[in-house]
Design an enzyme around this catalytic site. Sequence first.
Site, PDB file in Angstrom:
ATOM      1  N   TYR A 163       0.889  -1.242   0.139  1.00  0.00           N
ATOM      2  CA  TYR A 163      -0.027   0.169   0.028  1.00  0.00           C
ATOM      3  C   TYR A 163       1.028   1.280  -0.041  1.00  0.00           C
ATOM      4  O   TYR A 163       0.523   2.459  -0.436  1.00  0.00           O
ATOM      5  CB  TYR A 163      -0.896   0.099   1.097  1.00  0.00           C
ATOM      6  CG  TYR A 163      -1.918   0.980   1.181  1.00  0.00           C
ATOM      7  CD1 TYR A 163      -3.242   0.778   0.334  1.00  0.00           C
ATOM      8  CD2 TYR A 163      -1.866   2.358   1.655  1.00  0.00           C
ATOM      9  CE1 TYR A 163      -4.000   1.697   0.247  1.00  0.00           C
ATOM     10  CE2 TYR A 163      -2.826   3.202   1.487  1.00  0.00           C
ATOM     11  CZ  TYR A 163      -4.050   2.938   0.877  1.00  0.00           C
ATOM     12  OH  TYR A 163      -5.111   3.799   0.754  1.00  0.00           O
TER      13      TYR A 163
ATOM     14  N   PHE B 236      -8.186  20.356 -25.249  1.00  0.00           N
ATOM     15  CA  PHE B 236      -8.579  18.841 -25.361  1.00  0.00           C
ATOM     16  C   PHE B 236      -9.768  18.674 -24.272  1.00  0.00           C
ATOM     17  O   PHE B 236      -9.871  19.188 -23.257  1.00  0.00           O
ATOM     18  CB  PHE B 236      -7.589  18.180 -24.881  1.00  0.00           C
ATOM     19  CG  PHE B 236      -7.619  16.644 -25.090  1.00  0.00           C
ATOM     20  CD1 PHE B 236      -7.706  16.156 -26.277  1.00  0.00           C
ATOM     21  CD2 PHE B 236      -7.974  15.727 -24.189  1.00  0.00           C
ATOM     22  CE1 PHE B 236      -8.310  14.855 -26.452  1.00  0.00           C
ATOM     23  CE2 PHE B 236      -8.526  14.479 -24.039  1.00  0.00           C
ATOM     24  CZ  PHE B 236      -8.535  13.991 -25.289  1.00  0.00           C
ATOM     25  N   THR B 237     -10.567  17.866 -24.709  1.00  0.00           N
ATOM     26  CA  THR B 237     -11.911  17.574 -24.085  1.00  0.00           C
ATOM     27  C   THR B 237     -11.616  17.574 -22.604  1.00  0.00           C
ATOM     28  O   THR B 237     -12.323  18.396 -21.759  1.00  0.00           O
ATOM     29  CB  THR B 237     -12.494  16.278 -24.664  1.00  0.00           C
ATOM     30  OG1 THR B 237     -11.409  15.364 -24.444  1.00  0.00           O
ATOM     31  CG2 THR B 237     -12.749  16.445 -26.072  1.00  0.00           C
TER      32      THR B 237
ATOM     33  N   ASP C 170       1.157  19.434 -21.536  1.00  0.00           N
ATOM     34  CA  ASP C 170       0.314  18.145 -21.739  1.00  0.00           C
ATOM     35  C   ASP C 170       1.425  17.108 -22.408  1.00  0.00           C
ATOM     36  O   ASP C 170       1.562  17.249 -23.760  1.00  0.00           O
ATOM     37  CB  ASP C 170      -0.770  18.263 -22.557  1.00  0.00           C
ATOM     38  CG  ASP C 170      -1.459  16.931 -22.505  1.00  0.00           C
ATOM     39  OD1 ASP C 170      -1.100  15.712 -22.531  1.00  0.00           O
ATOM     40  OD2 ASP C 170      -2.951  17.017 -22.688  1.00  0.00           O
TER      41      ASP C 170
ATOM     42  N   LYS D 115      -0.587   6.462 -23.627  1.00  0.00           N
ATOM     43  CA  LYS D 115      -0.042   6.799 -25.100  1.00  0.00           C
ATOM     44  C   LYS D 115       1.377   6.407 -25.073  1.00  0.00           C
ATOM     45  O   LYS D 115       1.676   5.275 -25.321  1.00  0.00           O
ATOM     46  CB  LYS D 115      -0.496   8.319 -25.436  1.00  0.00           C
ATOM     47  CG  LYS D 115      -2.121   8.645 -25.664  1.00  0.00           C
ATOM     48  CD  LYS D 115      -2.850   8.701 -24.481  1.00  0.00           C
ATOM     49  CE  LYS D 115      -4.082   9.173 -24.950  1.00  0.00           C
ATOM     50  NZ  LYS D 115      -5.021   9.351 -23.734  1.00  0.00           N
TER      51      LYS D 115
ATOM     52  N   ARG E  12     -14.130  13.802 -34.083  1.00  0.00           N
ATOM     53  CA  ARG E  12     -13.454  14.739 -33.514  1.00  0.00           C
ATOM     54  C   ARG E  12     -13.899  16.077 -34.195  1.00  0.00           C
ATOM     55  O   ARG E  12     -13.184  16.749 -34.958  1.00  0.00           O
ATOM     56  CB  ARG E  12     -12.048  14.562 -33.561  1.00  0.00           C
ATOM     57  CG  ARG E  12     -11.643  13.430 -32.687  1.00  0.00           C
ATOM     58  CD  ARG E  12     -11.111  13.455 -31.391  1.00  0.00           C
ATOM     59  NE  ARG E  12     -12.103  13.603 -30.472  1.00  0.00           N
ATOM     60  CZ  ARG E  12     -11.992  13.210 -28.963  1.00  0.00           C
ATOM     61  NH1 ARG E  12     -10.728  12.855 -28.583  1.00  0.00           N
ATOM     62  NH2 ARG E  12     -12.978  13.218 -28.252  1.00  0.00           N
TER      63      ARG E  12
ATOM     64  N   PHE F 200     -19.480  13.449 -26.182  1.00  0.00           N
ATOM     65  CA  PHE F 200     -19.123  12.348 -27.284  1.00  0.00           C
ATOM     66  C   PHE F 200     -19.070  10.924 -26.805  1.00  0.00           C
ATOM     67  O   PHE F 200     -19.346   9.951 -27.489  1.00  0.00           O
ATOM     68  CB  PHE F 200     -17.910  12.956 -27.944  1.00  0.00           C
ATOM     69  CG  PHE F 200     -16.613  13.071 -26.941  1.00  0.00           C
ATOM     70  CD1 PHE F 200     -16.514  14.313 -26.195  1.00  0.00           C
ATOM     71  CD2 PHE F 200     -15.862  11.890 -26.719  1.00  0.00           C
ATOM     72  CE1 PHE F 200     -15.438  14.275 -25.200  1.00  0.00           C
ATOM     73  CE2 PHE F 200     -14.595  12.101 -25.768  1.00  0.00           C
ATOM     74  CZ  PHE F 200     -14.470  13.256 -25.013  1.00  0.00           C
TER      75      PHE F 200
HETATM   76  O1  PLI Z   1      -7.450   9.354 -21.135  1.00  0.00           O
HETATM   77  P1  PLI Z   1      -6.548   9.930 -19.951  1.00  0.00           P
HETATM   78  O2  PLI Z   1      -7.373  10.561 -18.766  1.00  0.00           O
HETATM   79  O3  PLI Z   1      -5.378   9.101 -19.875  1.00  0.00           O
HETATM   80  O4  PLI Z   1      -5.874  11.143 -20.913  1.00  0.00           O
HETATM   81  C1  PLI Z   1      -6.509  12.331 -21.096  1.00  0.00           C
HETATM   82  C2  PLI Z   1      -5.848  13.175 -22.204  1.00  0.00           C
HETATM   83  C3  PLI Z   1      -5.121  14.183 -21.907  1.00  0.00           C
HETATM   84  N1  PLI Z   1      -4.465  14.933 -22.946  1.00  0.00           N
HETATM   85  C4  PLI Z   1      -4.283  14.489 -24.430  1.00  0.00           C
HETATM   86  C5  PLI Z   1      -3.945  15.312 -25.373  1.00  0.00           C
HETATM   87  C6  PLI Z   1      -5.041  13.264 -24.724  1.00  0.00           C
HETATM   88  O5  PLI Z   1      -5.356  13.019 -25.750  1.00  0.00           O
HETATM   89  C7  PLI Z   1      -5.788  12.654 -23.667  1.00  0.00           C
HETATM   90  C8  PLI Z   1      -6.560  11.575 -23.709  1.00  0.00           C
HETATM   91  N2  PLI Z   1      -6.991  11.012 -25.173  1.00  0.00           N
HETATM   92  C9  PLI Z   1      -7.788  10.081 -25.275  1.00  0.00           C
HETATM   93  C10 PLI Z   1      -8.499   9.063 -24.635  1.00  0.00           C
HETATM   94  C11 PLI Z   1      -7.734  10.095 -27.006  1.00  0.00           C
HETATM   95  O6  PLI Z   1      -8.560   9.147 -27.426  1.00  0.00           O
HETATM   96  O7  PLI Z   1      -7.046  10.782 -27.519  1.00  0.00           O
END
Ligand code: PLI
Length: 459
Positions: A74, A126-127, A217, A260, A384, A451
Amino acid sequence: MNLNEYPAEPFRIKAVETVKMISREEREKVIKEAGYNTFLINSEDVYIDLLTDSGTNAMSDKQWGGMMMGDEAYAGSKNFQHLEKTVQDIFGFKHIVPTHQGRGAENILSQIAIKPGQFVPGNMYFTTTRYHQERNGGIFVDIIRDEAHNAGLEIPFKGNIDLNKLQDIIDEKGPENIAYVCLAVTVNLAGGQPVSMENMRAVRELTGKYGIKVFFDATRCVENAYFIKEQEEGFAHKSIKDIVREMFSYADGCTMSGKKDCLVNIGGFLCMNDDDLFSSAKELVVVYEGMPSYGGMAGRDMEAMAIGLRESIQFEYIEHRVKQVRYLGEKLKEAGVPIIEPVGGHAVFLDVRRFCPHLVQEHFPAQSLTANLYVESGVRCMERGIVSAGRDKTTGENHRPKLETVRLTIPRRVYTYKHMDVVADAVINLYQHKEKIRGLRFVYEPKQLRFFTARFEEI
Ligand code: PLI
């Protein structure tokens, strides 16, 4: 198209997952039941899944080996120490706060760094990022260069911040009313467009004069570094690692979606140099995520992330990654399909204003295109455009982004060039019958991040 420009996969395939295509009649039924929203389709009903590159990466044998080394204590997990050292070495930041994914980091940063009424300039929204900024009283201002909104314009470093726009907002609002500058590398919704090192340096210089912080970011920072090596003068002989390190030397911290460029399926983190900010972040991470030594990730996930980060900065990996995406883009371009140019780091974006000129933006042409591509081919992709952009928080009106796009997002180390050929043929075939794509209207519109779960019907 010169096929020699595209390197073979720099890996052998050790485990496989069978994919299959259901019939067209079944796909028609599936998309109707999913309310024409590709987020609501079951994965098993998809043939080639280009919904996202987020969490859909294939891990290496070394990462899977690392999963067995999970220290699930933990507190004080040794995997956190490994991750912390790796991030400090590659990014150069003093402090790291692990989170369950990128938006966990955005939540904490927005709470500790934004005072209600402050502005947050950034290179395109970004969303989830904008959602957390607004939820904490921030006002997002788009300061990306104008060219980024012009889909067909092929210029390098289309993700750059317009320094005049940045200067104007500082002059107009006063530096004390700027929470921080949010600089994304690469810029997802502009088409995965990179930011030049020169631009990052200039943003740092300008904000430094006023004591304004800059948070990156970092989600696709390794892809950004590859573009710098390939296209910016003076970087051809530098390693990806050195380029990444220099990039972050111009930031006070960053948010990271590990799903990513860390080559894992889950996880994220927040970094900073400032000790007081780190203290505040640690106070919140225990509320929303978990102990500061795991923050929403299992020990095994942190181990896989530390190993994945090292793999991501290998030249052979990132060259193949970016060029595989480019291969798909070039195939579509050659066939006359309108796309965002140049092709960015993680996806090929169809330019739906030119793909479906017969549909107005209020009829959600990009959303409809995603549904049609699925029915035609079993390929899943993502809208998008106006649906993703959501509504203005104060007026309630739809944001109407200039870029109305469909994103064909390539997971890392998952598909082959032949899969790209199949996708290209499907898109080209649909383009030849584009007039039959009809508009959509909402039957259910969620209040935020609509979305993900919205439902539509055909007009
Ligand atoms: O999906 P998260 O919570 O791990 O990350 C959010 C996020 C933040 N910044 C950017 C540039 C992104 O592309 C992003 C998440 N993107 C997704 C889920 C996508 O499909 O592009």
